[in-house]
Design an enzyme around this catalytic site. Structure first.
Site, short mmCIF file in Angstrom:
data_model
loop_
_atom_site.label_atom_id
_atom_site.label_comp_id
_atom_site.label_asym_id
_atom_site.label_seq_id
_atom_site.Cartn_x
_atom_site.Cartn_y
_atom_site.Cartn_z
N CYS B 149 0.27 -0.28 0.24
CA CYS B 149 -0.45 0.09 1.48
C CYS B 149 -0.58 -1.47 2.18
O CYS B 149 -0.34 -1.62 3.41
CB CYS B 149 -1.81 0.32 0.98
SG CYS B 149 -2.61 -0.54 -0.21
N PHE B 150 -0.90 -2.39 1.57
CA PHE B 150 -1.08 -3.87 2.11
C PHE B 150 0.07 -4.26 2.69
O PHE B 150 0.31 -4.75 3.99
CB PHE B 150 -1.69 -4.99 1.14
CG PHE B 150 -3.20 -4.82 0.84
CD1 PHE B 150 -4.13 -4.69 1.79
CD2 PHE B 150 -3.52 -4.71 -0.40
CE1 PHE B 150 -5.46 -4.75 1.55
CE2 PHE B 150 -5.00 -4.58 -0.76
CZ PHE B 150 -5.96 -4.47 0.12
#
EC number: 1.2.1.38
Lengths: 345, 345, 345, 345
Positions: B149-150
């Protein structure tokens, strides 16, 4: 002692009331308001019922010195720039929570605030009230510029590092996060609940007013001009500031040595807490209290030091530090009236 | 087409269901679970009543190729490392949402994840599924490592800058903020509501697993090894990631030129949105959707570029990008089944 | 005086610490724990650093009377039922925050709690510690059953009405809302942030354990058995309870008369606040404090009285009232150590 | 078909856009605004970038029939009362989301709303658009009064019970809870984040405008005038309504029979979901969707039935139901354009 608050109906004002009314050295509190005189504060703020029956009254410059020894100014921009001189001339100690008197250089103020600066004499008279690092000047001051909320968290987090001279000053990046109460009591689209909850926002990109305040104080310690990146964000919570700060180390070091540096710096300062080596603070650990919690590490991969500093923006970042200044000015123990345990959870 | 999900009962899994069940090219969806077989998904997740009557079943390796063309793996660490080979050998396309197959170097994986890496052959086979920048390889892949996600937010935000070669690579600092859903469905003290609401936390200081993933992909674009500071924080909200990224410019530039650089880079990519020059995104602007919104500026005072990137961590940061990969692998339009307007406010 | 806390590491326990450590009549505080002895409380709760250096120790029944005069039991179900007798036999005053000793009838306890009740003698010995309405018995007690959080809000809100005999008792409907901290420190799926934020839940429908506690006390005032509908809900906030209560009036009346009835009832009780006629409280108005705020109206359209009562569930609903009981038992002013202004906003 | 929205810039308006732009039977959408003409909607709402490039235009009554077949009015009080007649006279179908046309009796409207009611003819012409219970009239209508958010949740929850005639009508108490988005886009002190987060509020005590709307529809089913207690509260969340409803049963019954009664009533209505016997809904289970989830029980102790109904106030309580009405009016399947899975978590 007798104290007064001008601008008592904002969040800074009611937070002052919360602490001052339990302060053992204070005899009498007077709330001044130019727009809501005649109302009692608990009409505006029912959480103060049974606590405070203060009637807001209008301030009379001619006689205010008969009513109070110290005045806290929790006022909009411009008020203290215009009224402080008259107040201190009457022998009243003034603690100003606004941004009017923090920047020493008028040009800098006018560039960042977009309005006329206070008179030079007044700026020279005012003492920057960062209690842990300016105690002597505060003790002798009659006019205090209470630090901004972000600069308080940032400067307490950076002071030992900068003073030790172990970082590249031009590498400093400060990524800050705040709850919404810092934006004050006035409703706005930005802090409308429906727009703010379940949302995370950045604001004031590369333009926040607290930048020159941070730079001014860093320069004082560093001895030369400093430019930092200071970037605030808005968190869907009411209280709390976290500043995450990144700085390149001049040479590799150990986290434990860093921790020791901070311990030495703050061992006599009851409101700064360091925790264990390797522990990092959360904003809730200082909720409602005057503490500043700090955590740090050295990352050898990147040769960077990461420092994390948290405060309650309305307490250590405003009303609490103002009272800490009041205590120092009057020779009281710094924690007098401020020994509030954080409310957790 | 027929697709399956292994690990359908986690947040990544149910987000896959939300999109896949409305995907016009999908015929049949099968949910596999090793621990809850026999249950229907709406027993576990009542929000899916009237929507999905899928009965969880156990996966039989011998016959899975008769049931599905593509498998989404929303599984705990280690599962896809061990099972992907067998699945692709049976002719099934695999899209892995876990971190098992993202890092090409086993030693790096083992250092940051603290567990045995997948086989080299499997790592070589897998394609890093950052859709906007790896489209051709994805189109030809049978095994996708869906980005973290990051890294998704960070890499989309940095790609044009890094590829243009206009920043000092060793100056990169990434300060990231995420909602709690990234931590998954399992209850924990950290994400206990009473400890998380009205609180802002830092975590994984200088040690987050997504750091080497970001560095690996930056290195691919930069041509040389890169070390970045990547620092995540936890926001009291459920969905959303913001990455605030700081980089020193090799030489001064104009914000409008930067904006143009990004516009050119993303003009054919429907899920990346730039907004006006000088505008910055908020996480809520992408809530529930596959968008990545980006804002940027050049700060001439510090010679730094600030880039802000937001995504919904469960969509563009997980399930949505996985389906985008699925679309590319199958020659569908990238937005097929993903044309979800953000839910606002 | 010297006091001890058993179960100091839960939310009730740390809230006791917050108040007790500033209590002017308390000399020494000892924290007992059967599972975490040897740890200091600020290792578990960093917000207590610089505040409390208590080392958790195990309780020795043989010598506990040498260590403390009063024990607060913030323990799981069953503990005080089993240990209170031994403690009071040693001359220790016991204030029990659990539900073990509140219900006088064993059969009722066993039906609603689903576990064996305490001995009858112990139940007879224990005094229900609703401070505003049971002061005399509390003053003479050596064993206090501190009221549940919901019953506190409900009973304070209903007492004047029921005692005045002006409502149809069988018409009582209590719709209650609580923050998550009432569910305690243990993480669970229900209070997982990702499942609780932006969500509103009902629970314990027609089966909540606090129902018989409310009915028992209402019966005491009414003189006959009472059945009420009590229905709790879970609000996405940490602290605070609101009880909205509906009762049919025996005959029409004026809101101002109702207000007068309550003013008379509570004029000597500093922790109950009524506000203006027609004003209604919010939970935040009592945040972190021992207040109970009440608002009410008579709706002539429906002939119903609506009473709204709010408390901080961890203070007036738990630790604060426990200390208020302690003050009464020892002849101190009720507000001693409890004069905490609500934290607002 | 071509449709228009007047008042597109409020929360109801943008929620209409979210659904209508993906509606397969709609060709063209026109947004009318009297104050912001010339702006594009994504300037006001950046979450709509890449989605909607609608330019707001001013409405010309003379030619509006050439532009649209149906108009959705998401307008402030008074607008539809004044403009609907002219619009339907031009052959345009009108769906009004405001409260102007819901109450049939002018006197009742004027008492509760405190303003002049619409003309009787218009009130007689308008059809109350509670889709699940008024389908035939809606199908033949040219002017729809879209139900209020609370009445939708309440009436769907009560309809089977009231129509079956098994409750004491005068016993009905409705305790309702809503997120803040129901209060609209305009910032206010009540919904200021700093005042609303970590807070639970009651409002409109015994005076909420939705009371007569609920009573009017209950009377239609019951055959006689009905008075209910309807009491709303404000929850620190953005979306979602829960109505907890209490009614005395005429005679004892079984929860399973109640459940069966509701199942029969709603089996052909795809947007009403009942769940298992004994299960109760949470607001998040319908987040962003057009569902209404209902749970119920009979409490034999008190002889009361408890019904719990949840909706997303902006969807089933506003825009979603408006589109459902549009579908019925045009003979489309009710779920057309509304098959949105709830966003969870």
């Amino acid at each position: 002692m007798d104290v007064g608050i001008i601008g008592a109906t904002g969040y800074g004002g009611i937070e002052l009331i919360r602490f001052l009314q339990k302060h053992p050295m204070i005899n009498n509190i007077i709330l001044y308001s130019s727009t809501q005189e005649g109302l009692t504060i608990d009409n505006l703020y029912p959480h103060l019922e049974n606590e405070s029956k203060f009637v807001l009254r209008s301030l009379q410059y001619d006689s205010v010195q008969d009513e109070v020894d110290t005045l806290f100014l929790a006022t909009p921009p411009g008020v203290s720039a215009q009224s402080s001189e008259a107040l201190i001339a009457r022998g009243i100690s003034v603690i100003d929570l606004s941004g009017d008197l923090r920047l020493k250089k008028q040009a800098i103020y006018e560039k960042w605030y977009g309005r006329t600066a206070a008179e030079s004499d007044l700026l020279n008279e005012s003492v920057y009230g960062l209690c842990e690092w300016n105690e002597e000047a505060i003790a002798n001051a009659r006019l205090i510029a209470n630090p901004g909320c972000f600069p308080t968290a940032v400067l307490l987090g950076l002071a030992p590092l900068v003073q030790a001279g172990i970082i590249e000053m031009n590498s400093l990046i400060i990524d800050a996060k705040t709850g919404t109460s810092g934006a004050g009591k006035a409703a706005s689209q930005v802090t409308h609940f429906s727009e703010m909850n379940e949302n995370f926002k950045i604001y004031g990109v590369a333009t926040h007013k607290h930048t020159p305040e941070i730079e001014q104080e860093l320069e004082r310690w560093h001895g030369q001009p400093v430019s930092v990146t200071f970037q605030p964000h808005l968190v869907p919570m009411v209280r709390g500031i976290m500043a995450t700060m990144y700085a390149t180390a001049k040479k590799p070091l150990e986290t434990s040595d860093l921790h020791k540096l901070y311990q030495d710096a703050y061992q006599d300062h009851p409101f700064v807490r360091l925790g264990q080596v390797g522990a990092f603070p959360q904003t809730k650990q200082v909720y409602g209290s005057n503490y500043c919690n700090i955590g740090l590490t050295f990352d050898e991969r990147t040769n960077r030091i990461i420092i994390v500093s948290v405060i309650d923006n309305l307490v250590k970042g405003a009303a609490g530090q103002a009272i800490q200044n009041f205590n120092i000015m009057n020779g009281f123990n710094q924690t007098t009236g401020l020994d509030q345990t954080p409310v957790y959870p």
